[in-house]
Enzyme design. Structure first.
Site, short mmCIF file in Angstrom:
data_model
loop_
_atom_site.label_atom_id
_atom_site.label_comp_id
_atom_site.label_asym_id
_atom_site.label_seq_id
_atom_site.Cartn_x
_atom_site.Cartn_y
_atom_site.Cartn_z
N ASP A 92 -8.99 47.22 91.42
CA ASP A 92 -9.32 46.91 92.80
C ASP A 92 -8.01 46.84 93.57
OD1 ASP A 92 -10.83 46.42 94.99
OD2 ASP A 92 -10.84 44.26 94.72
N ASP A 269 -19.67 46.19 89.36
CA ASP A 269 -18.74 45.27 88.70
C ASP A 269 -19.05 43.89 89.24
OD1 ASP A 269 -17.32 45.64 91.37
OD2 ASP A 269 -16.21 44.02 90.41
N CYS A 307 -32.16 39.86 72.75
CA CYS A 307 -30.79 40.31 72.96
C CYS A 307 -30.10 40.58 71.62
CB CYS A 307 -30.01 39.25 73.73
SG CYS A 307 -28.29 39.70 74.05
N CYS A 309 -26.78 40.49 71.15
CA CYS A 309 -25.38 40.04 71.16
C CYS A 309 -25.10 39.04 70.05
CB CYS A 309 -25.00 39.46 72.52
SG CYS A 309 -25.35 37.71 72.71
N CYS A 312 -26.64 35.52 70.53
CA CYS A 312 -28.09 35.43 70.35
C CYS A 312 -28.51 35.65 68.90
CB CYS A 312 -28.79 36.46 71.24
SG CYS A 312 -28.69 36.01 73.00
N HIS A 338 -22.52 36.82 75.84
CA HIS A 338 -23.93 37.14 76.05
C HIS A 338 -24.17 37.74 77.43
CE1 HIS A 338 -28.23 37.01 76.52
NE2 HIS A 338 -28.00 36.42 77.66
#
Length: 379
Positions: A92, A269, A307, A309, A312, A338
């Site tokens: 950015d 983003d 999920c 991840c 999880c 997560h």
RNA sequence: GGUGGAAUGGCCGAGUGGUCAAUGGCAACAGACUGUAAAUCUGUCGACGGGAGUCUACCAUGGUUCAAAUCCAUGUUCCACCA
């Protein structure tokens, strides 16, 4: 380099799936890009980011200019080397800091006279400064130095930001063309205009005329209603070129992402997954959860059974709640982990649906399942 | 056994006659967070009541006073020092 190819389009919405070629890899869109302002996605290692399929991450020109500074980045061999991330990076421009650190500065068409938020020292930000710093950072995608205006803003104020953003986009492009390597780095233009239709049209027209390899939509997700955001996106969806990537800056709230994809946005983003993660709020398919809540104290089920991840698959809500309550670092890490995976997967699922021709169903199901009253104000 | 000191809301700790249901901090609970000045910030936090308010409260009991967490007496417990 920097070719963008649409490989599938939804027939009923504006959603599209694409591929964007960068020096550090091909980005499959729609994509969610984790934010790593200070050369780190807070709480996550590069290996972990890879594991959750982060295709590209962000860095921030203003923050990295202050620390560690251009000299050290340059000696390190650029941002990729410095932080050991070998995937694409988008930087950015510092434009957002013109907005978020507004109290510390004076803005003119020429430049932004600013005081460092760290030690109060004087610094001058300008399109040229931003391009030079982003050249040294060596990001795959650089952003034009723009002016993001606050919400609500009067038409007059918003118009001023649009004019200045166009002026600065020209200067950004000119300096970039003269000094940066356009085979190694792409410069994206940014469209402003707040929630005003005429200003969005005007900004789009002016920025598009400068012919960038990609375009961003700035000035949204700054406090306006979701309806106002979607109205702007609907409009821009009709104005922006089909063969260039479209990046909605700063958006990461799950419903905003799916609605954004439905309106032709390719890239997103946001700090929300990591910031909320550090503050123990998580997003799951059924909505939003404050994991500090007592209701989870004796809940030995997973955070989100759907999920994939690490958090999880390995821990219970009761344990995660305990980490949140005790302020343990691991809690901040697991919630960030997560939330990032969940958000990235939204884009992945959307992409799969677009390719399979089932995006409208995906969109409908996602919205039906996700219950939250976040920003539900009618306007 | 003697001398001195201390006892305050879940915890720590201010307050030394009225403006005190009682500063702060912690804990607890709730909320916020969208191109990161954020592992941050905000709110609630004796009980009952929608509220005005009412009640119970600063170790215990008794007292002084128009008025006591604050002053006095006695007791209890704790701490320090001396035997």
């Amino acid at each position: 380099m920097f070719e963008f190819k649409v490989i599938a389009e939804c027939k009923t919405t504006g959603a599209r799936a694409g591929e964007f070629v960068t020096p550090h890899g091909v980005i499959k869109t729609p994509v969610f890009m984790p934010v790593g302002t200070l050369a780190t996605v807070k709480a996550m290692s590069p290996a972990e980011l890879k594991e959750i399929n982060s295709q590209i991450i962000l860095g921030n020109t203003y923050h990295l200019y202050l620390r560690p500074g251009n000299e050290i980045i340059s000696k390190a061999g650029g941002l990729h080397e410095f932080m050991n991330w070998d995937g694409p990076i988008l930087t950015d421009s510092g434009g957002f800091q013109v907005f978020s650190l507004a109290k510390l500065q004076k803005i003119t068409d020429e430049n932004v006279m600013c005081r460092s938020h760290i030690d109060g020292s004087q610094l001058i930000m300008s399109p040229e400064w931003s391009m030079e710093t982003q050249r040294i950072l060596g990001s795959d995608i650089a952003m034009c130095f723009d002016q993001c205006c606050e919400f609500p803003a009067t038409h007059e104020k918003a118009e001023e930001a649009v004019k200045r953003t166009t002026l600065w986009a020209k200067r950004s492009r000119n300096f970039f063309q003269a000094n940066n390597d356009s085979n190694k780095q792409a410069l994206f233009g940014i469209i402003q205009g707040s929630v005003y239709e005429d200003l969005r049209r005007r900004s789009a027209e002016e920025i598009l005329s400068l012919d960038f390899p990609g375009y961003a939509i700035g000035g949204l997700s700054v406090g306006e209603s979701h309806e106002a955001m979607y109205r702007s996106l609907d409009l821009l969806n009709t104005l922006m070129p089909v063969n260039k990537p479209r990046y909605l800056m700063g958006v990461g709230y799950p419903l905003n992402i799916v609605e954004g994809i439905a309106r032709g946005v390719d890239m997103f983003d946001c700090v929300l997954p990591t910031r909320n993660g550090r503050n123990a709020t998580v997003f799951i398919n059924s909505g939003r959860l404050n994991m500090r809540g007592k209701t989870h104290a004796e809940d030995f089920s997973p955070l989100d059974p759907e999920c994939d991840c690490y958090a999880c698959k390995n821990f219970t809500r009761a344990y995660l709640r305990h980490l949140a309550i005790t302020g343990e670092i691991l809690g901040a890490r697991l919630f960030s982990w997560h939330n990032l995976r969940f958000t990235i997967r939204i884009a992945e699922r959307a992409r799969e649906a677009i390719i399979a021709g089932t995006f409208p169903e995906f969109l409908k199901e996602f919205k039906e399942k996700f219950h939250d009253d976040y920003h539900s104000d009618p306007e």
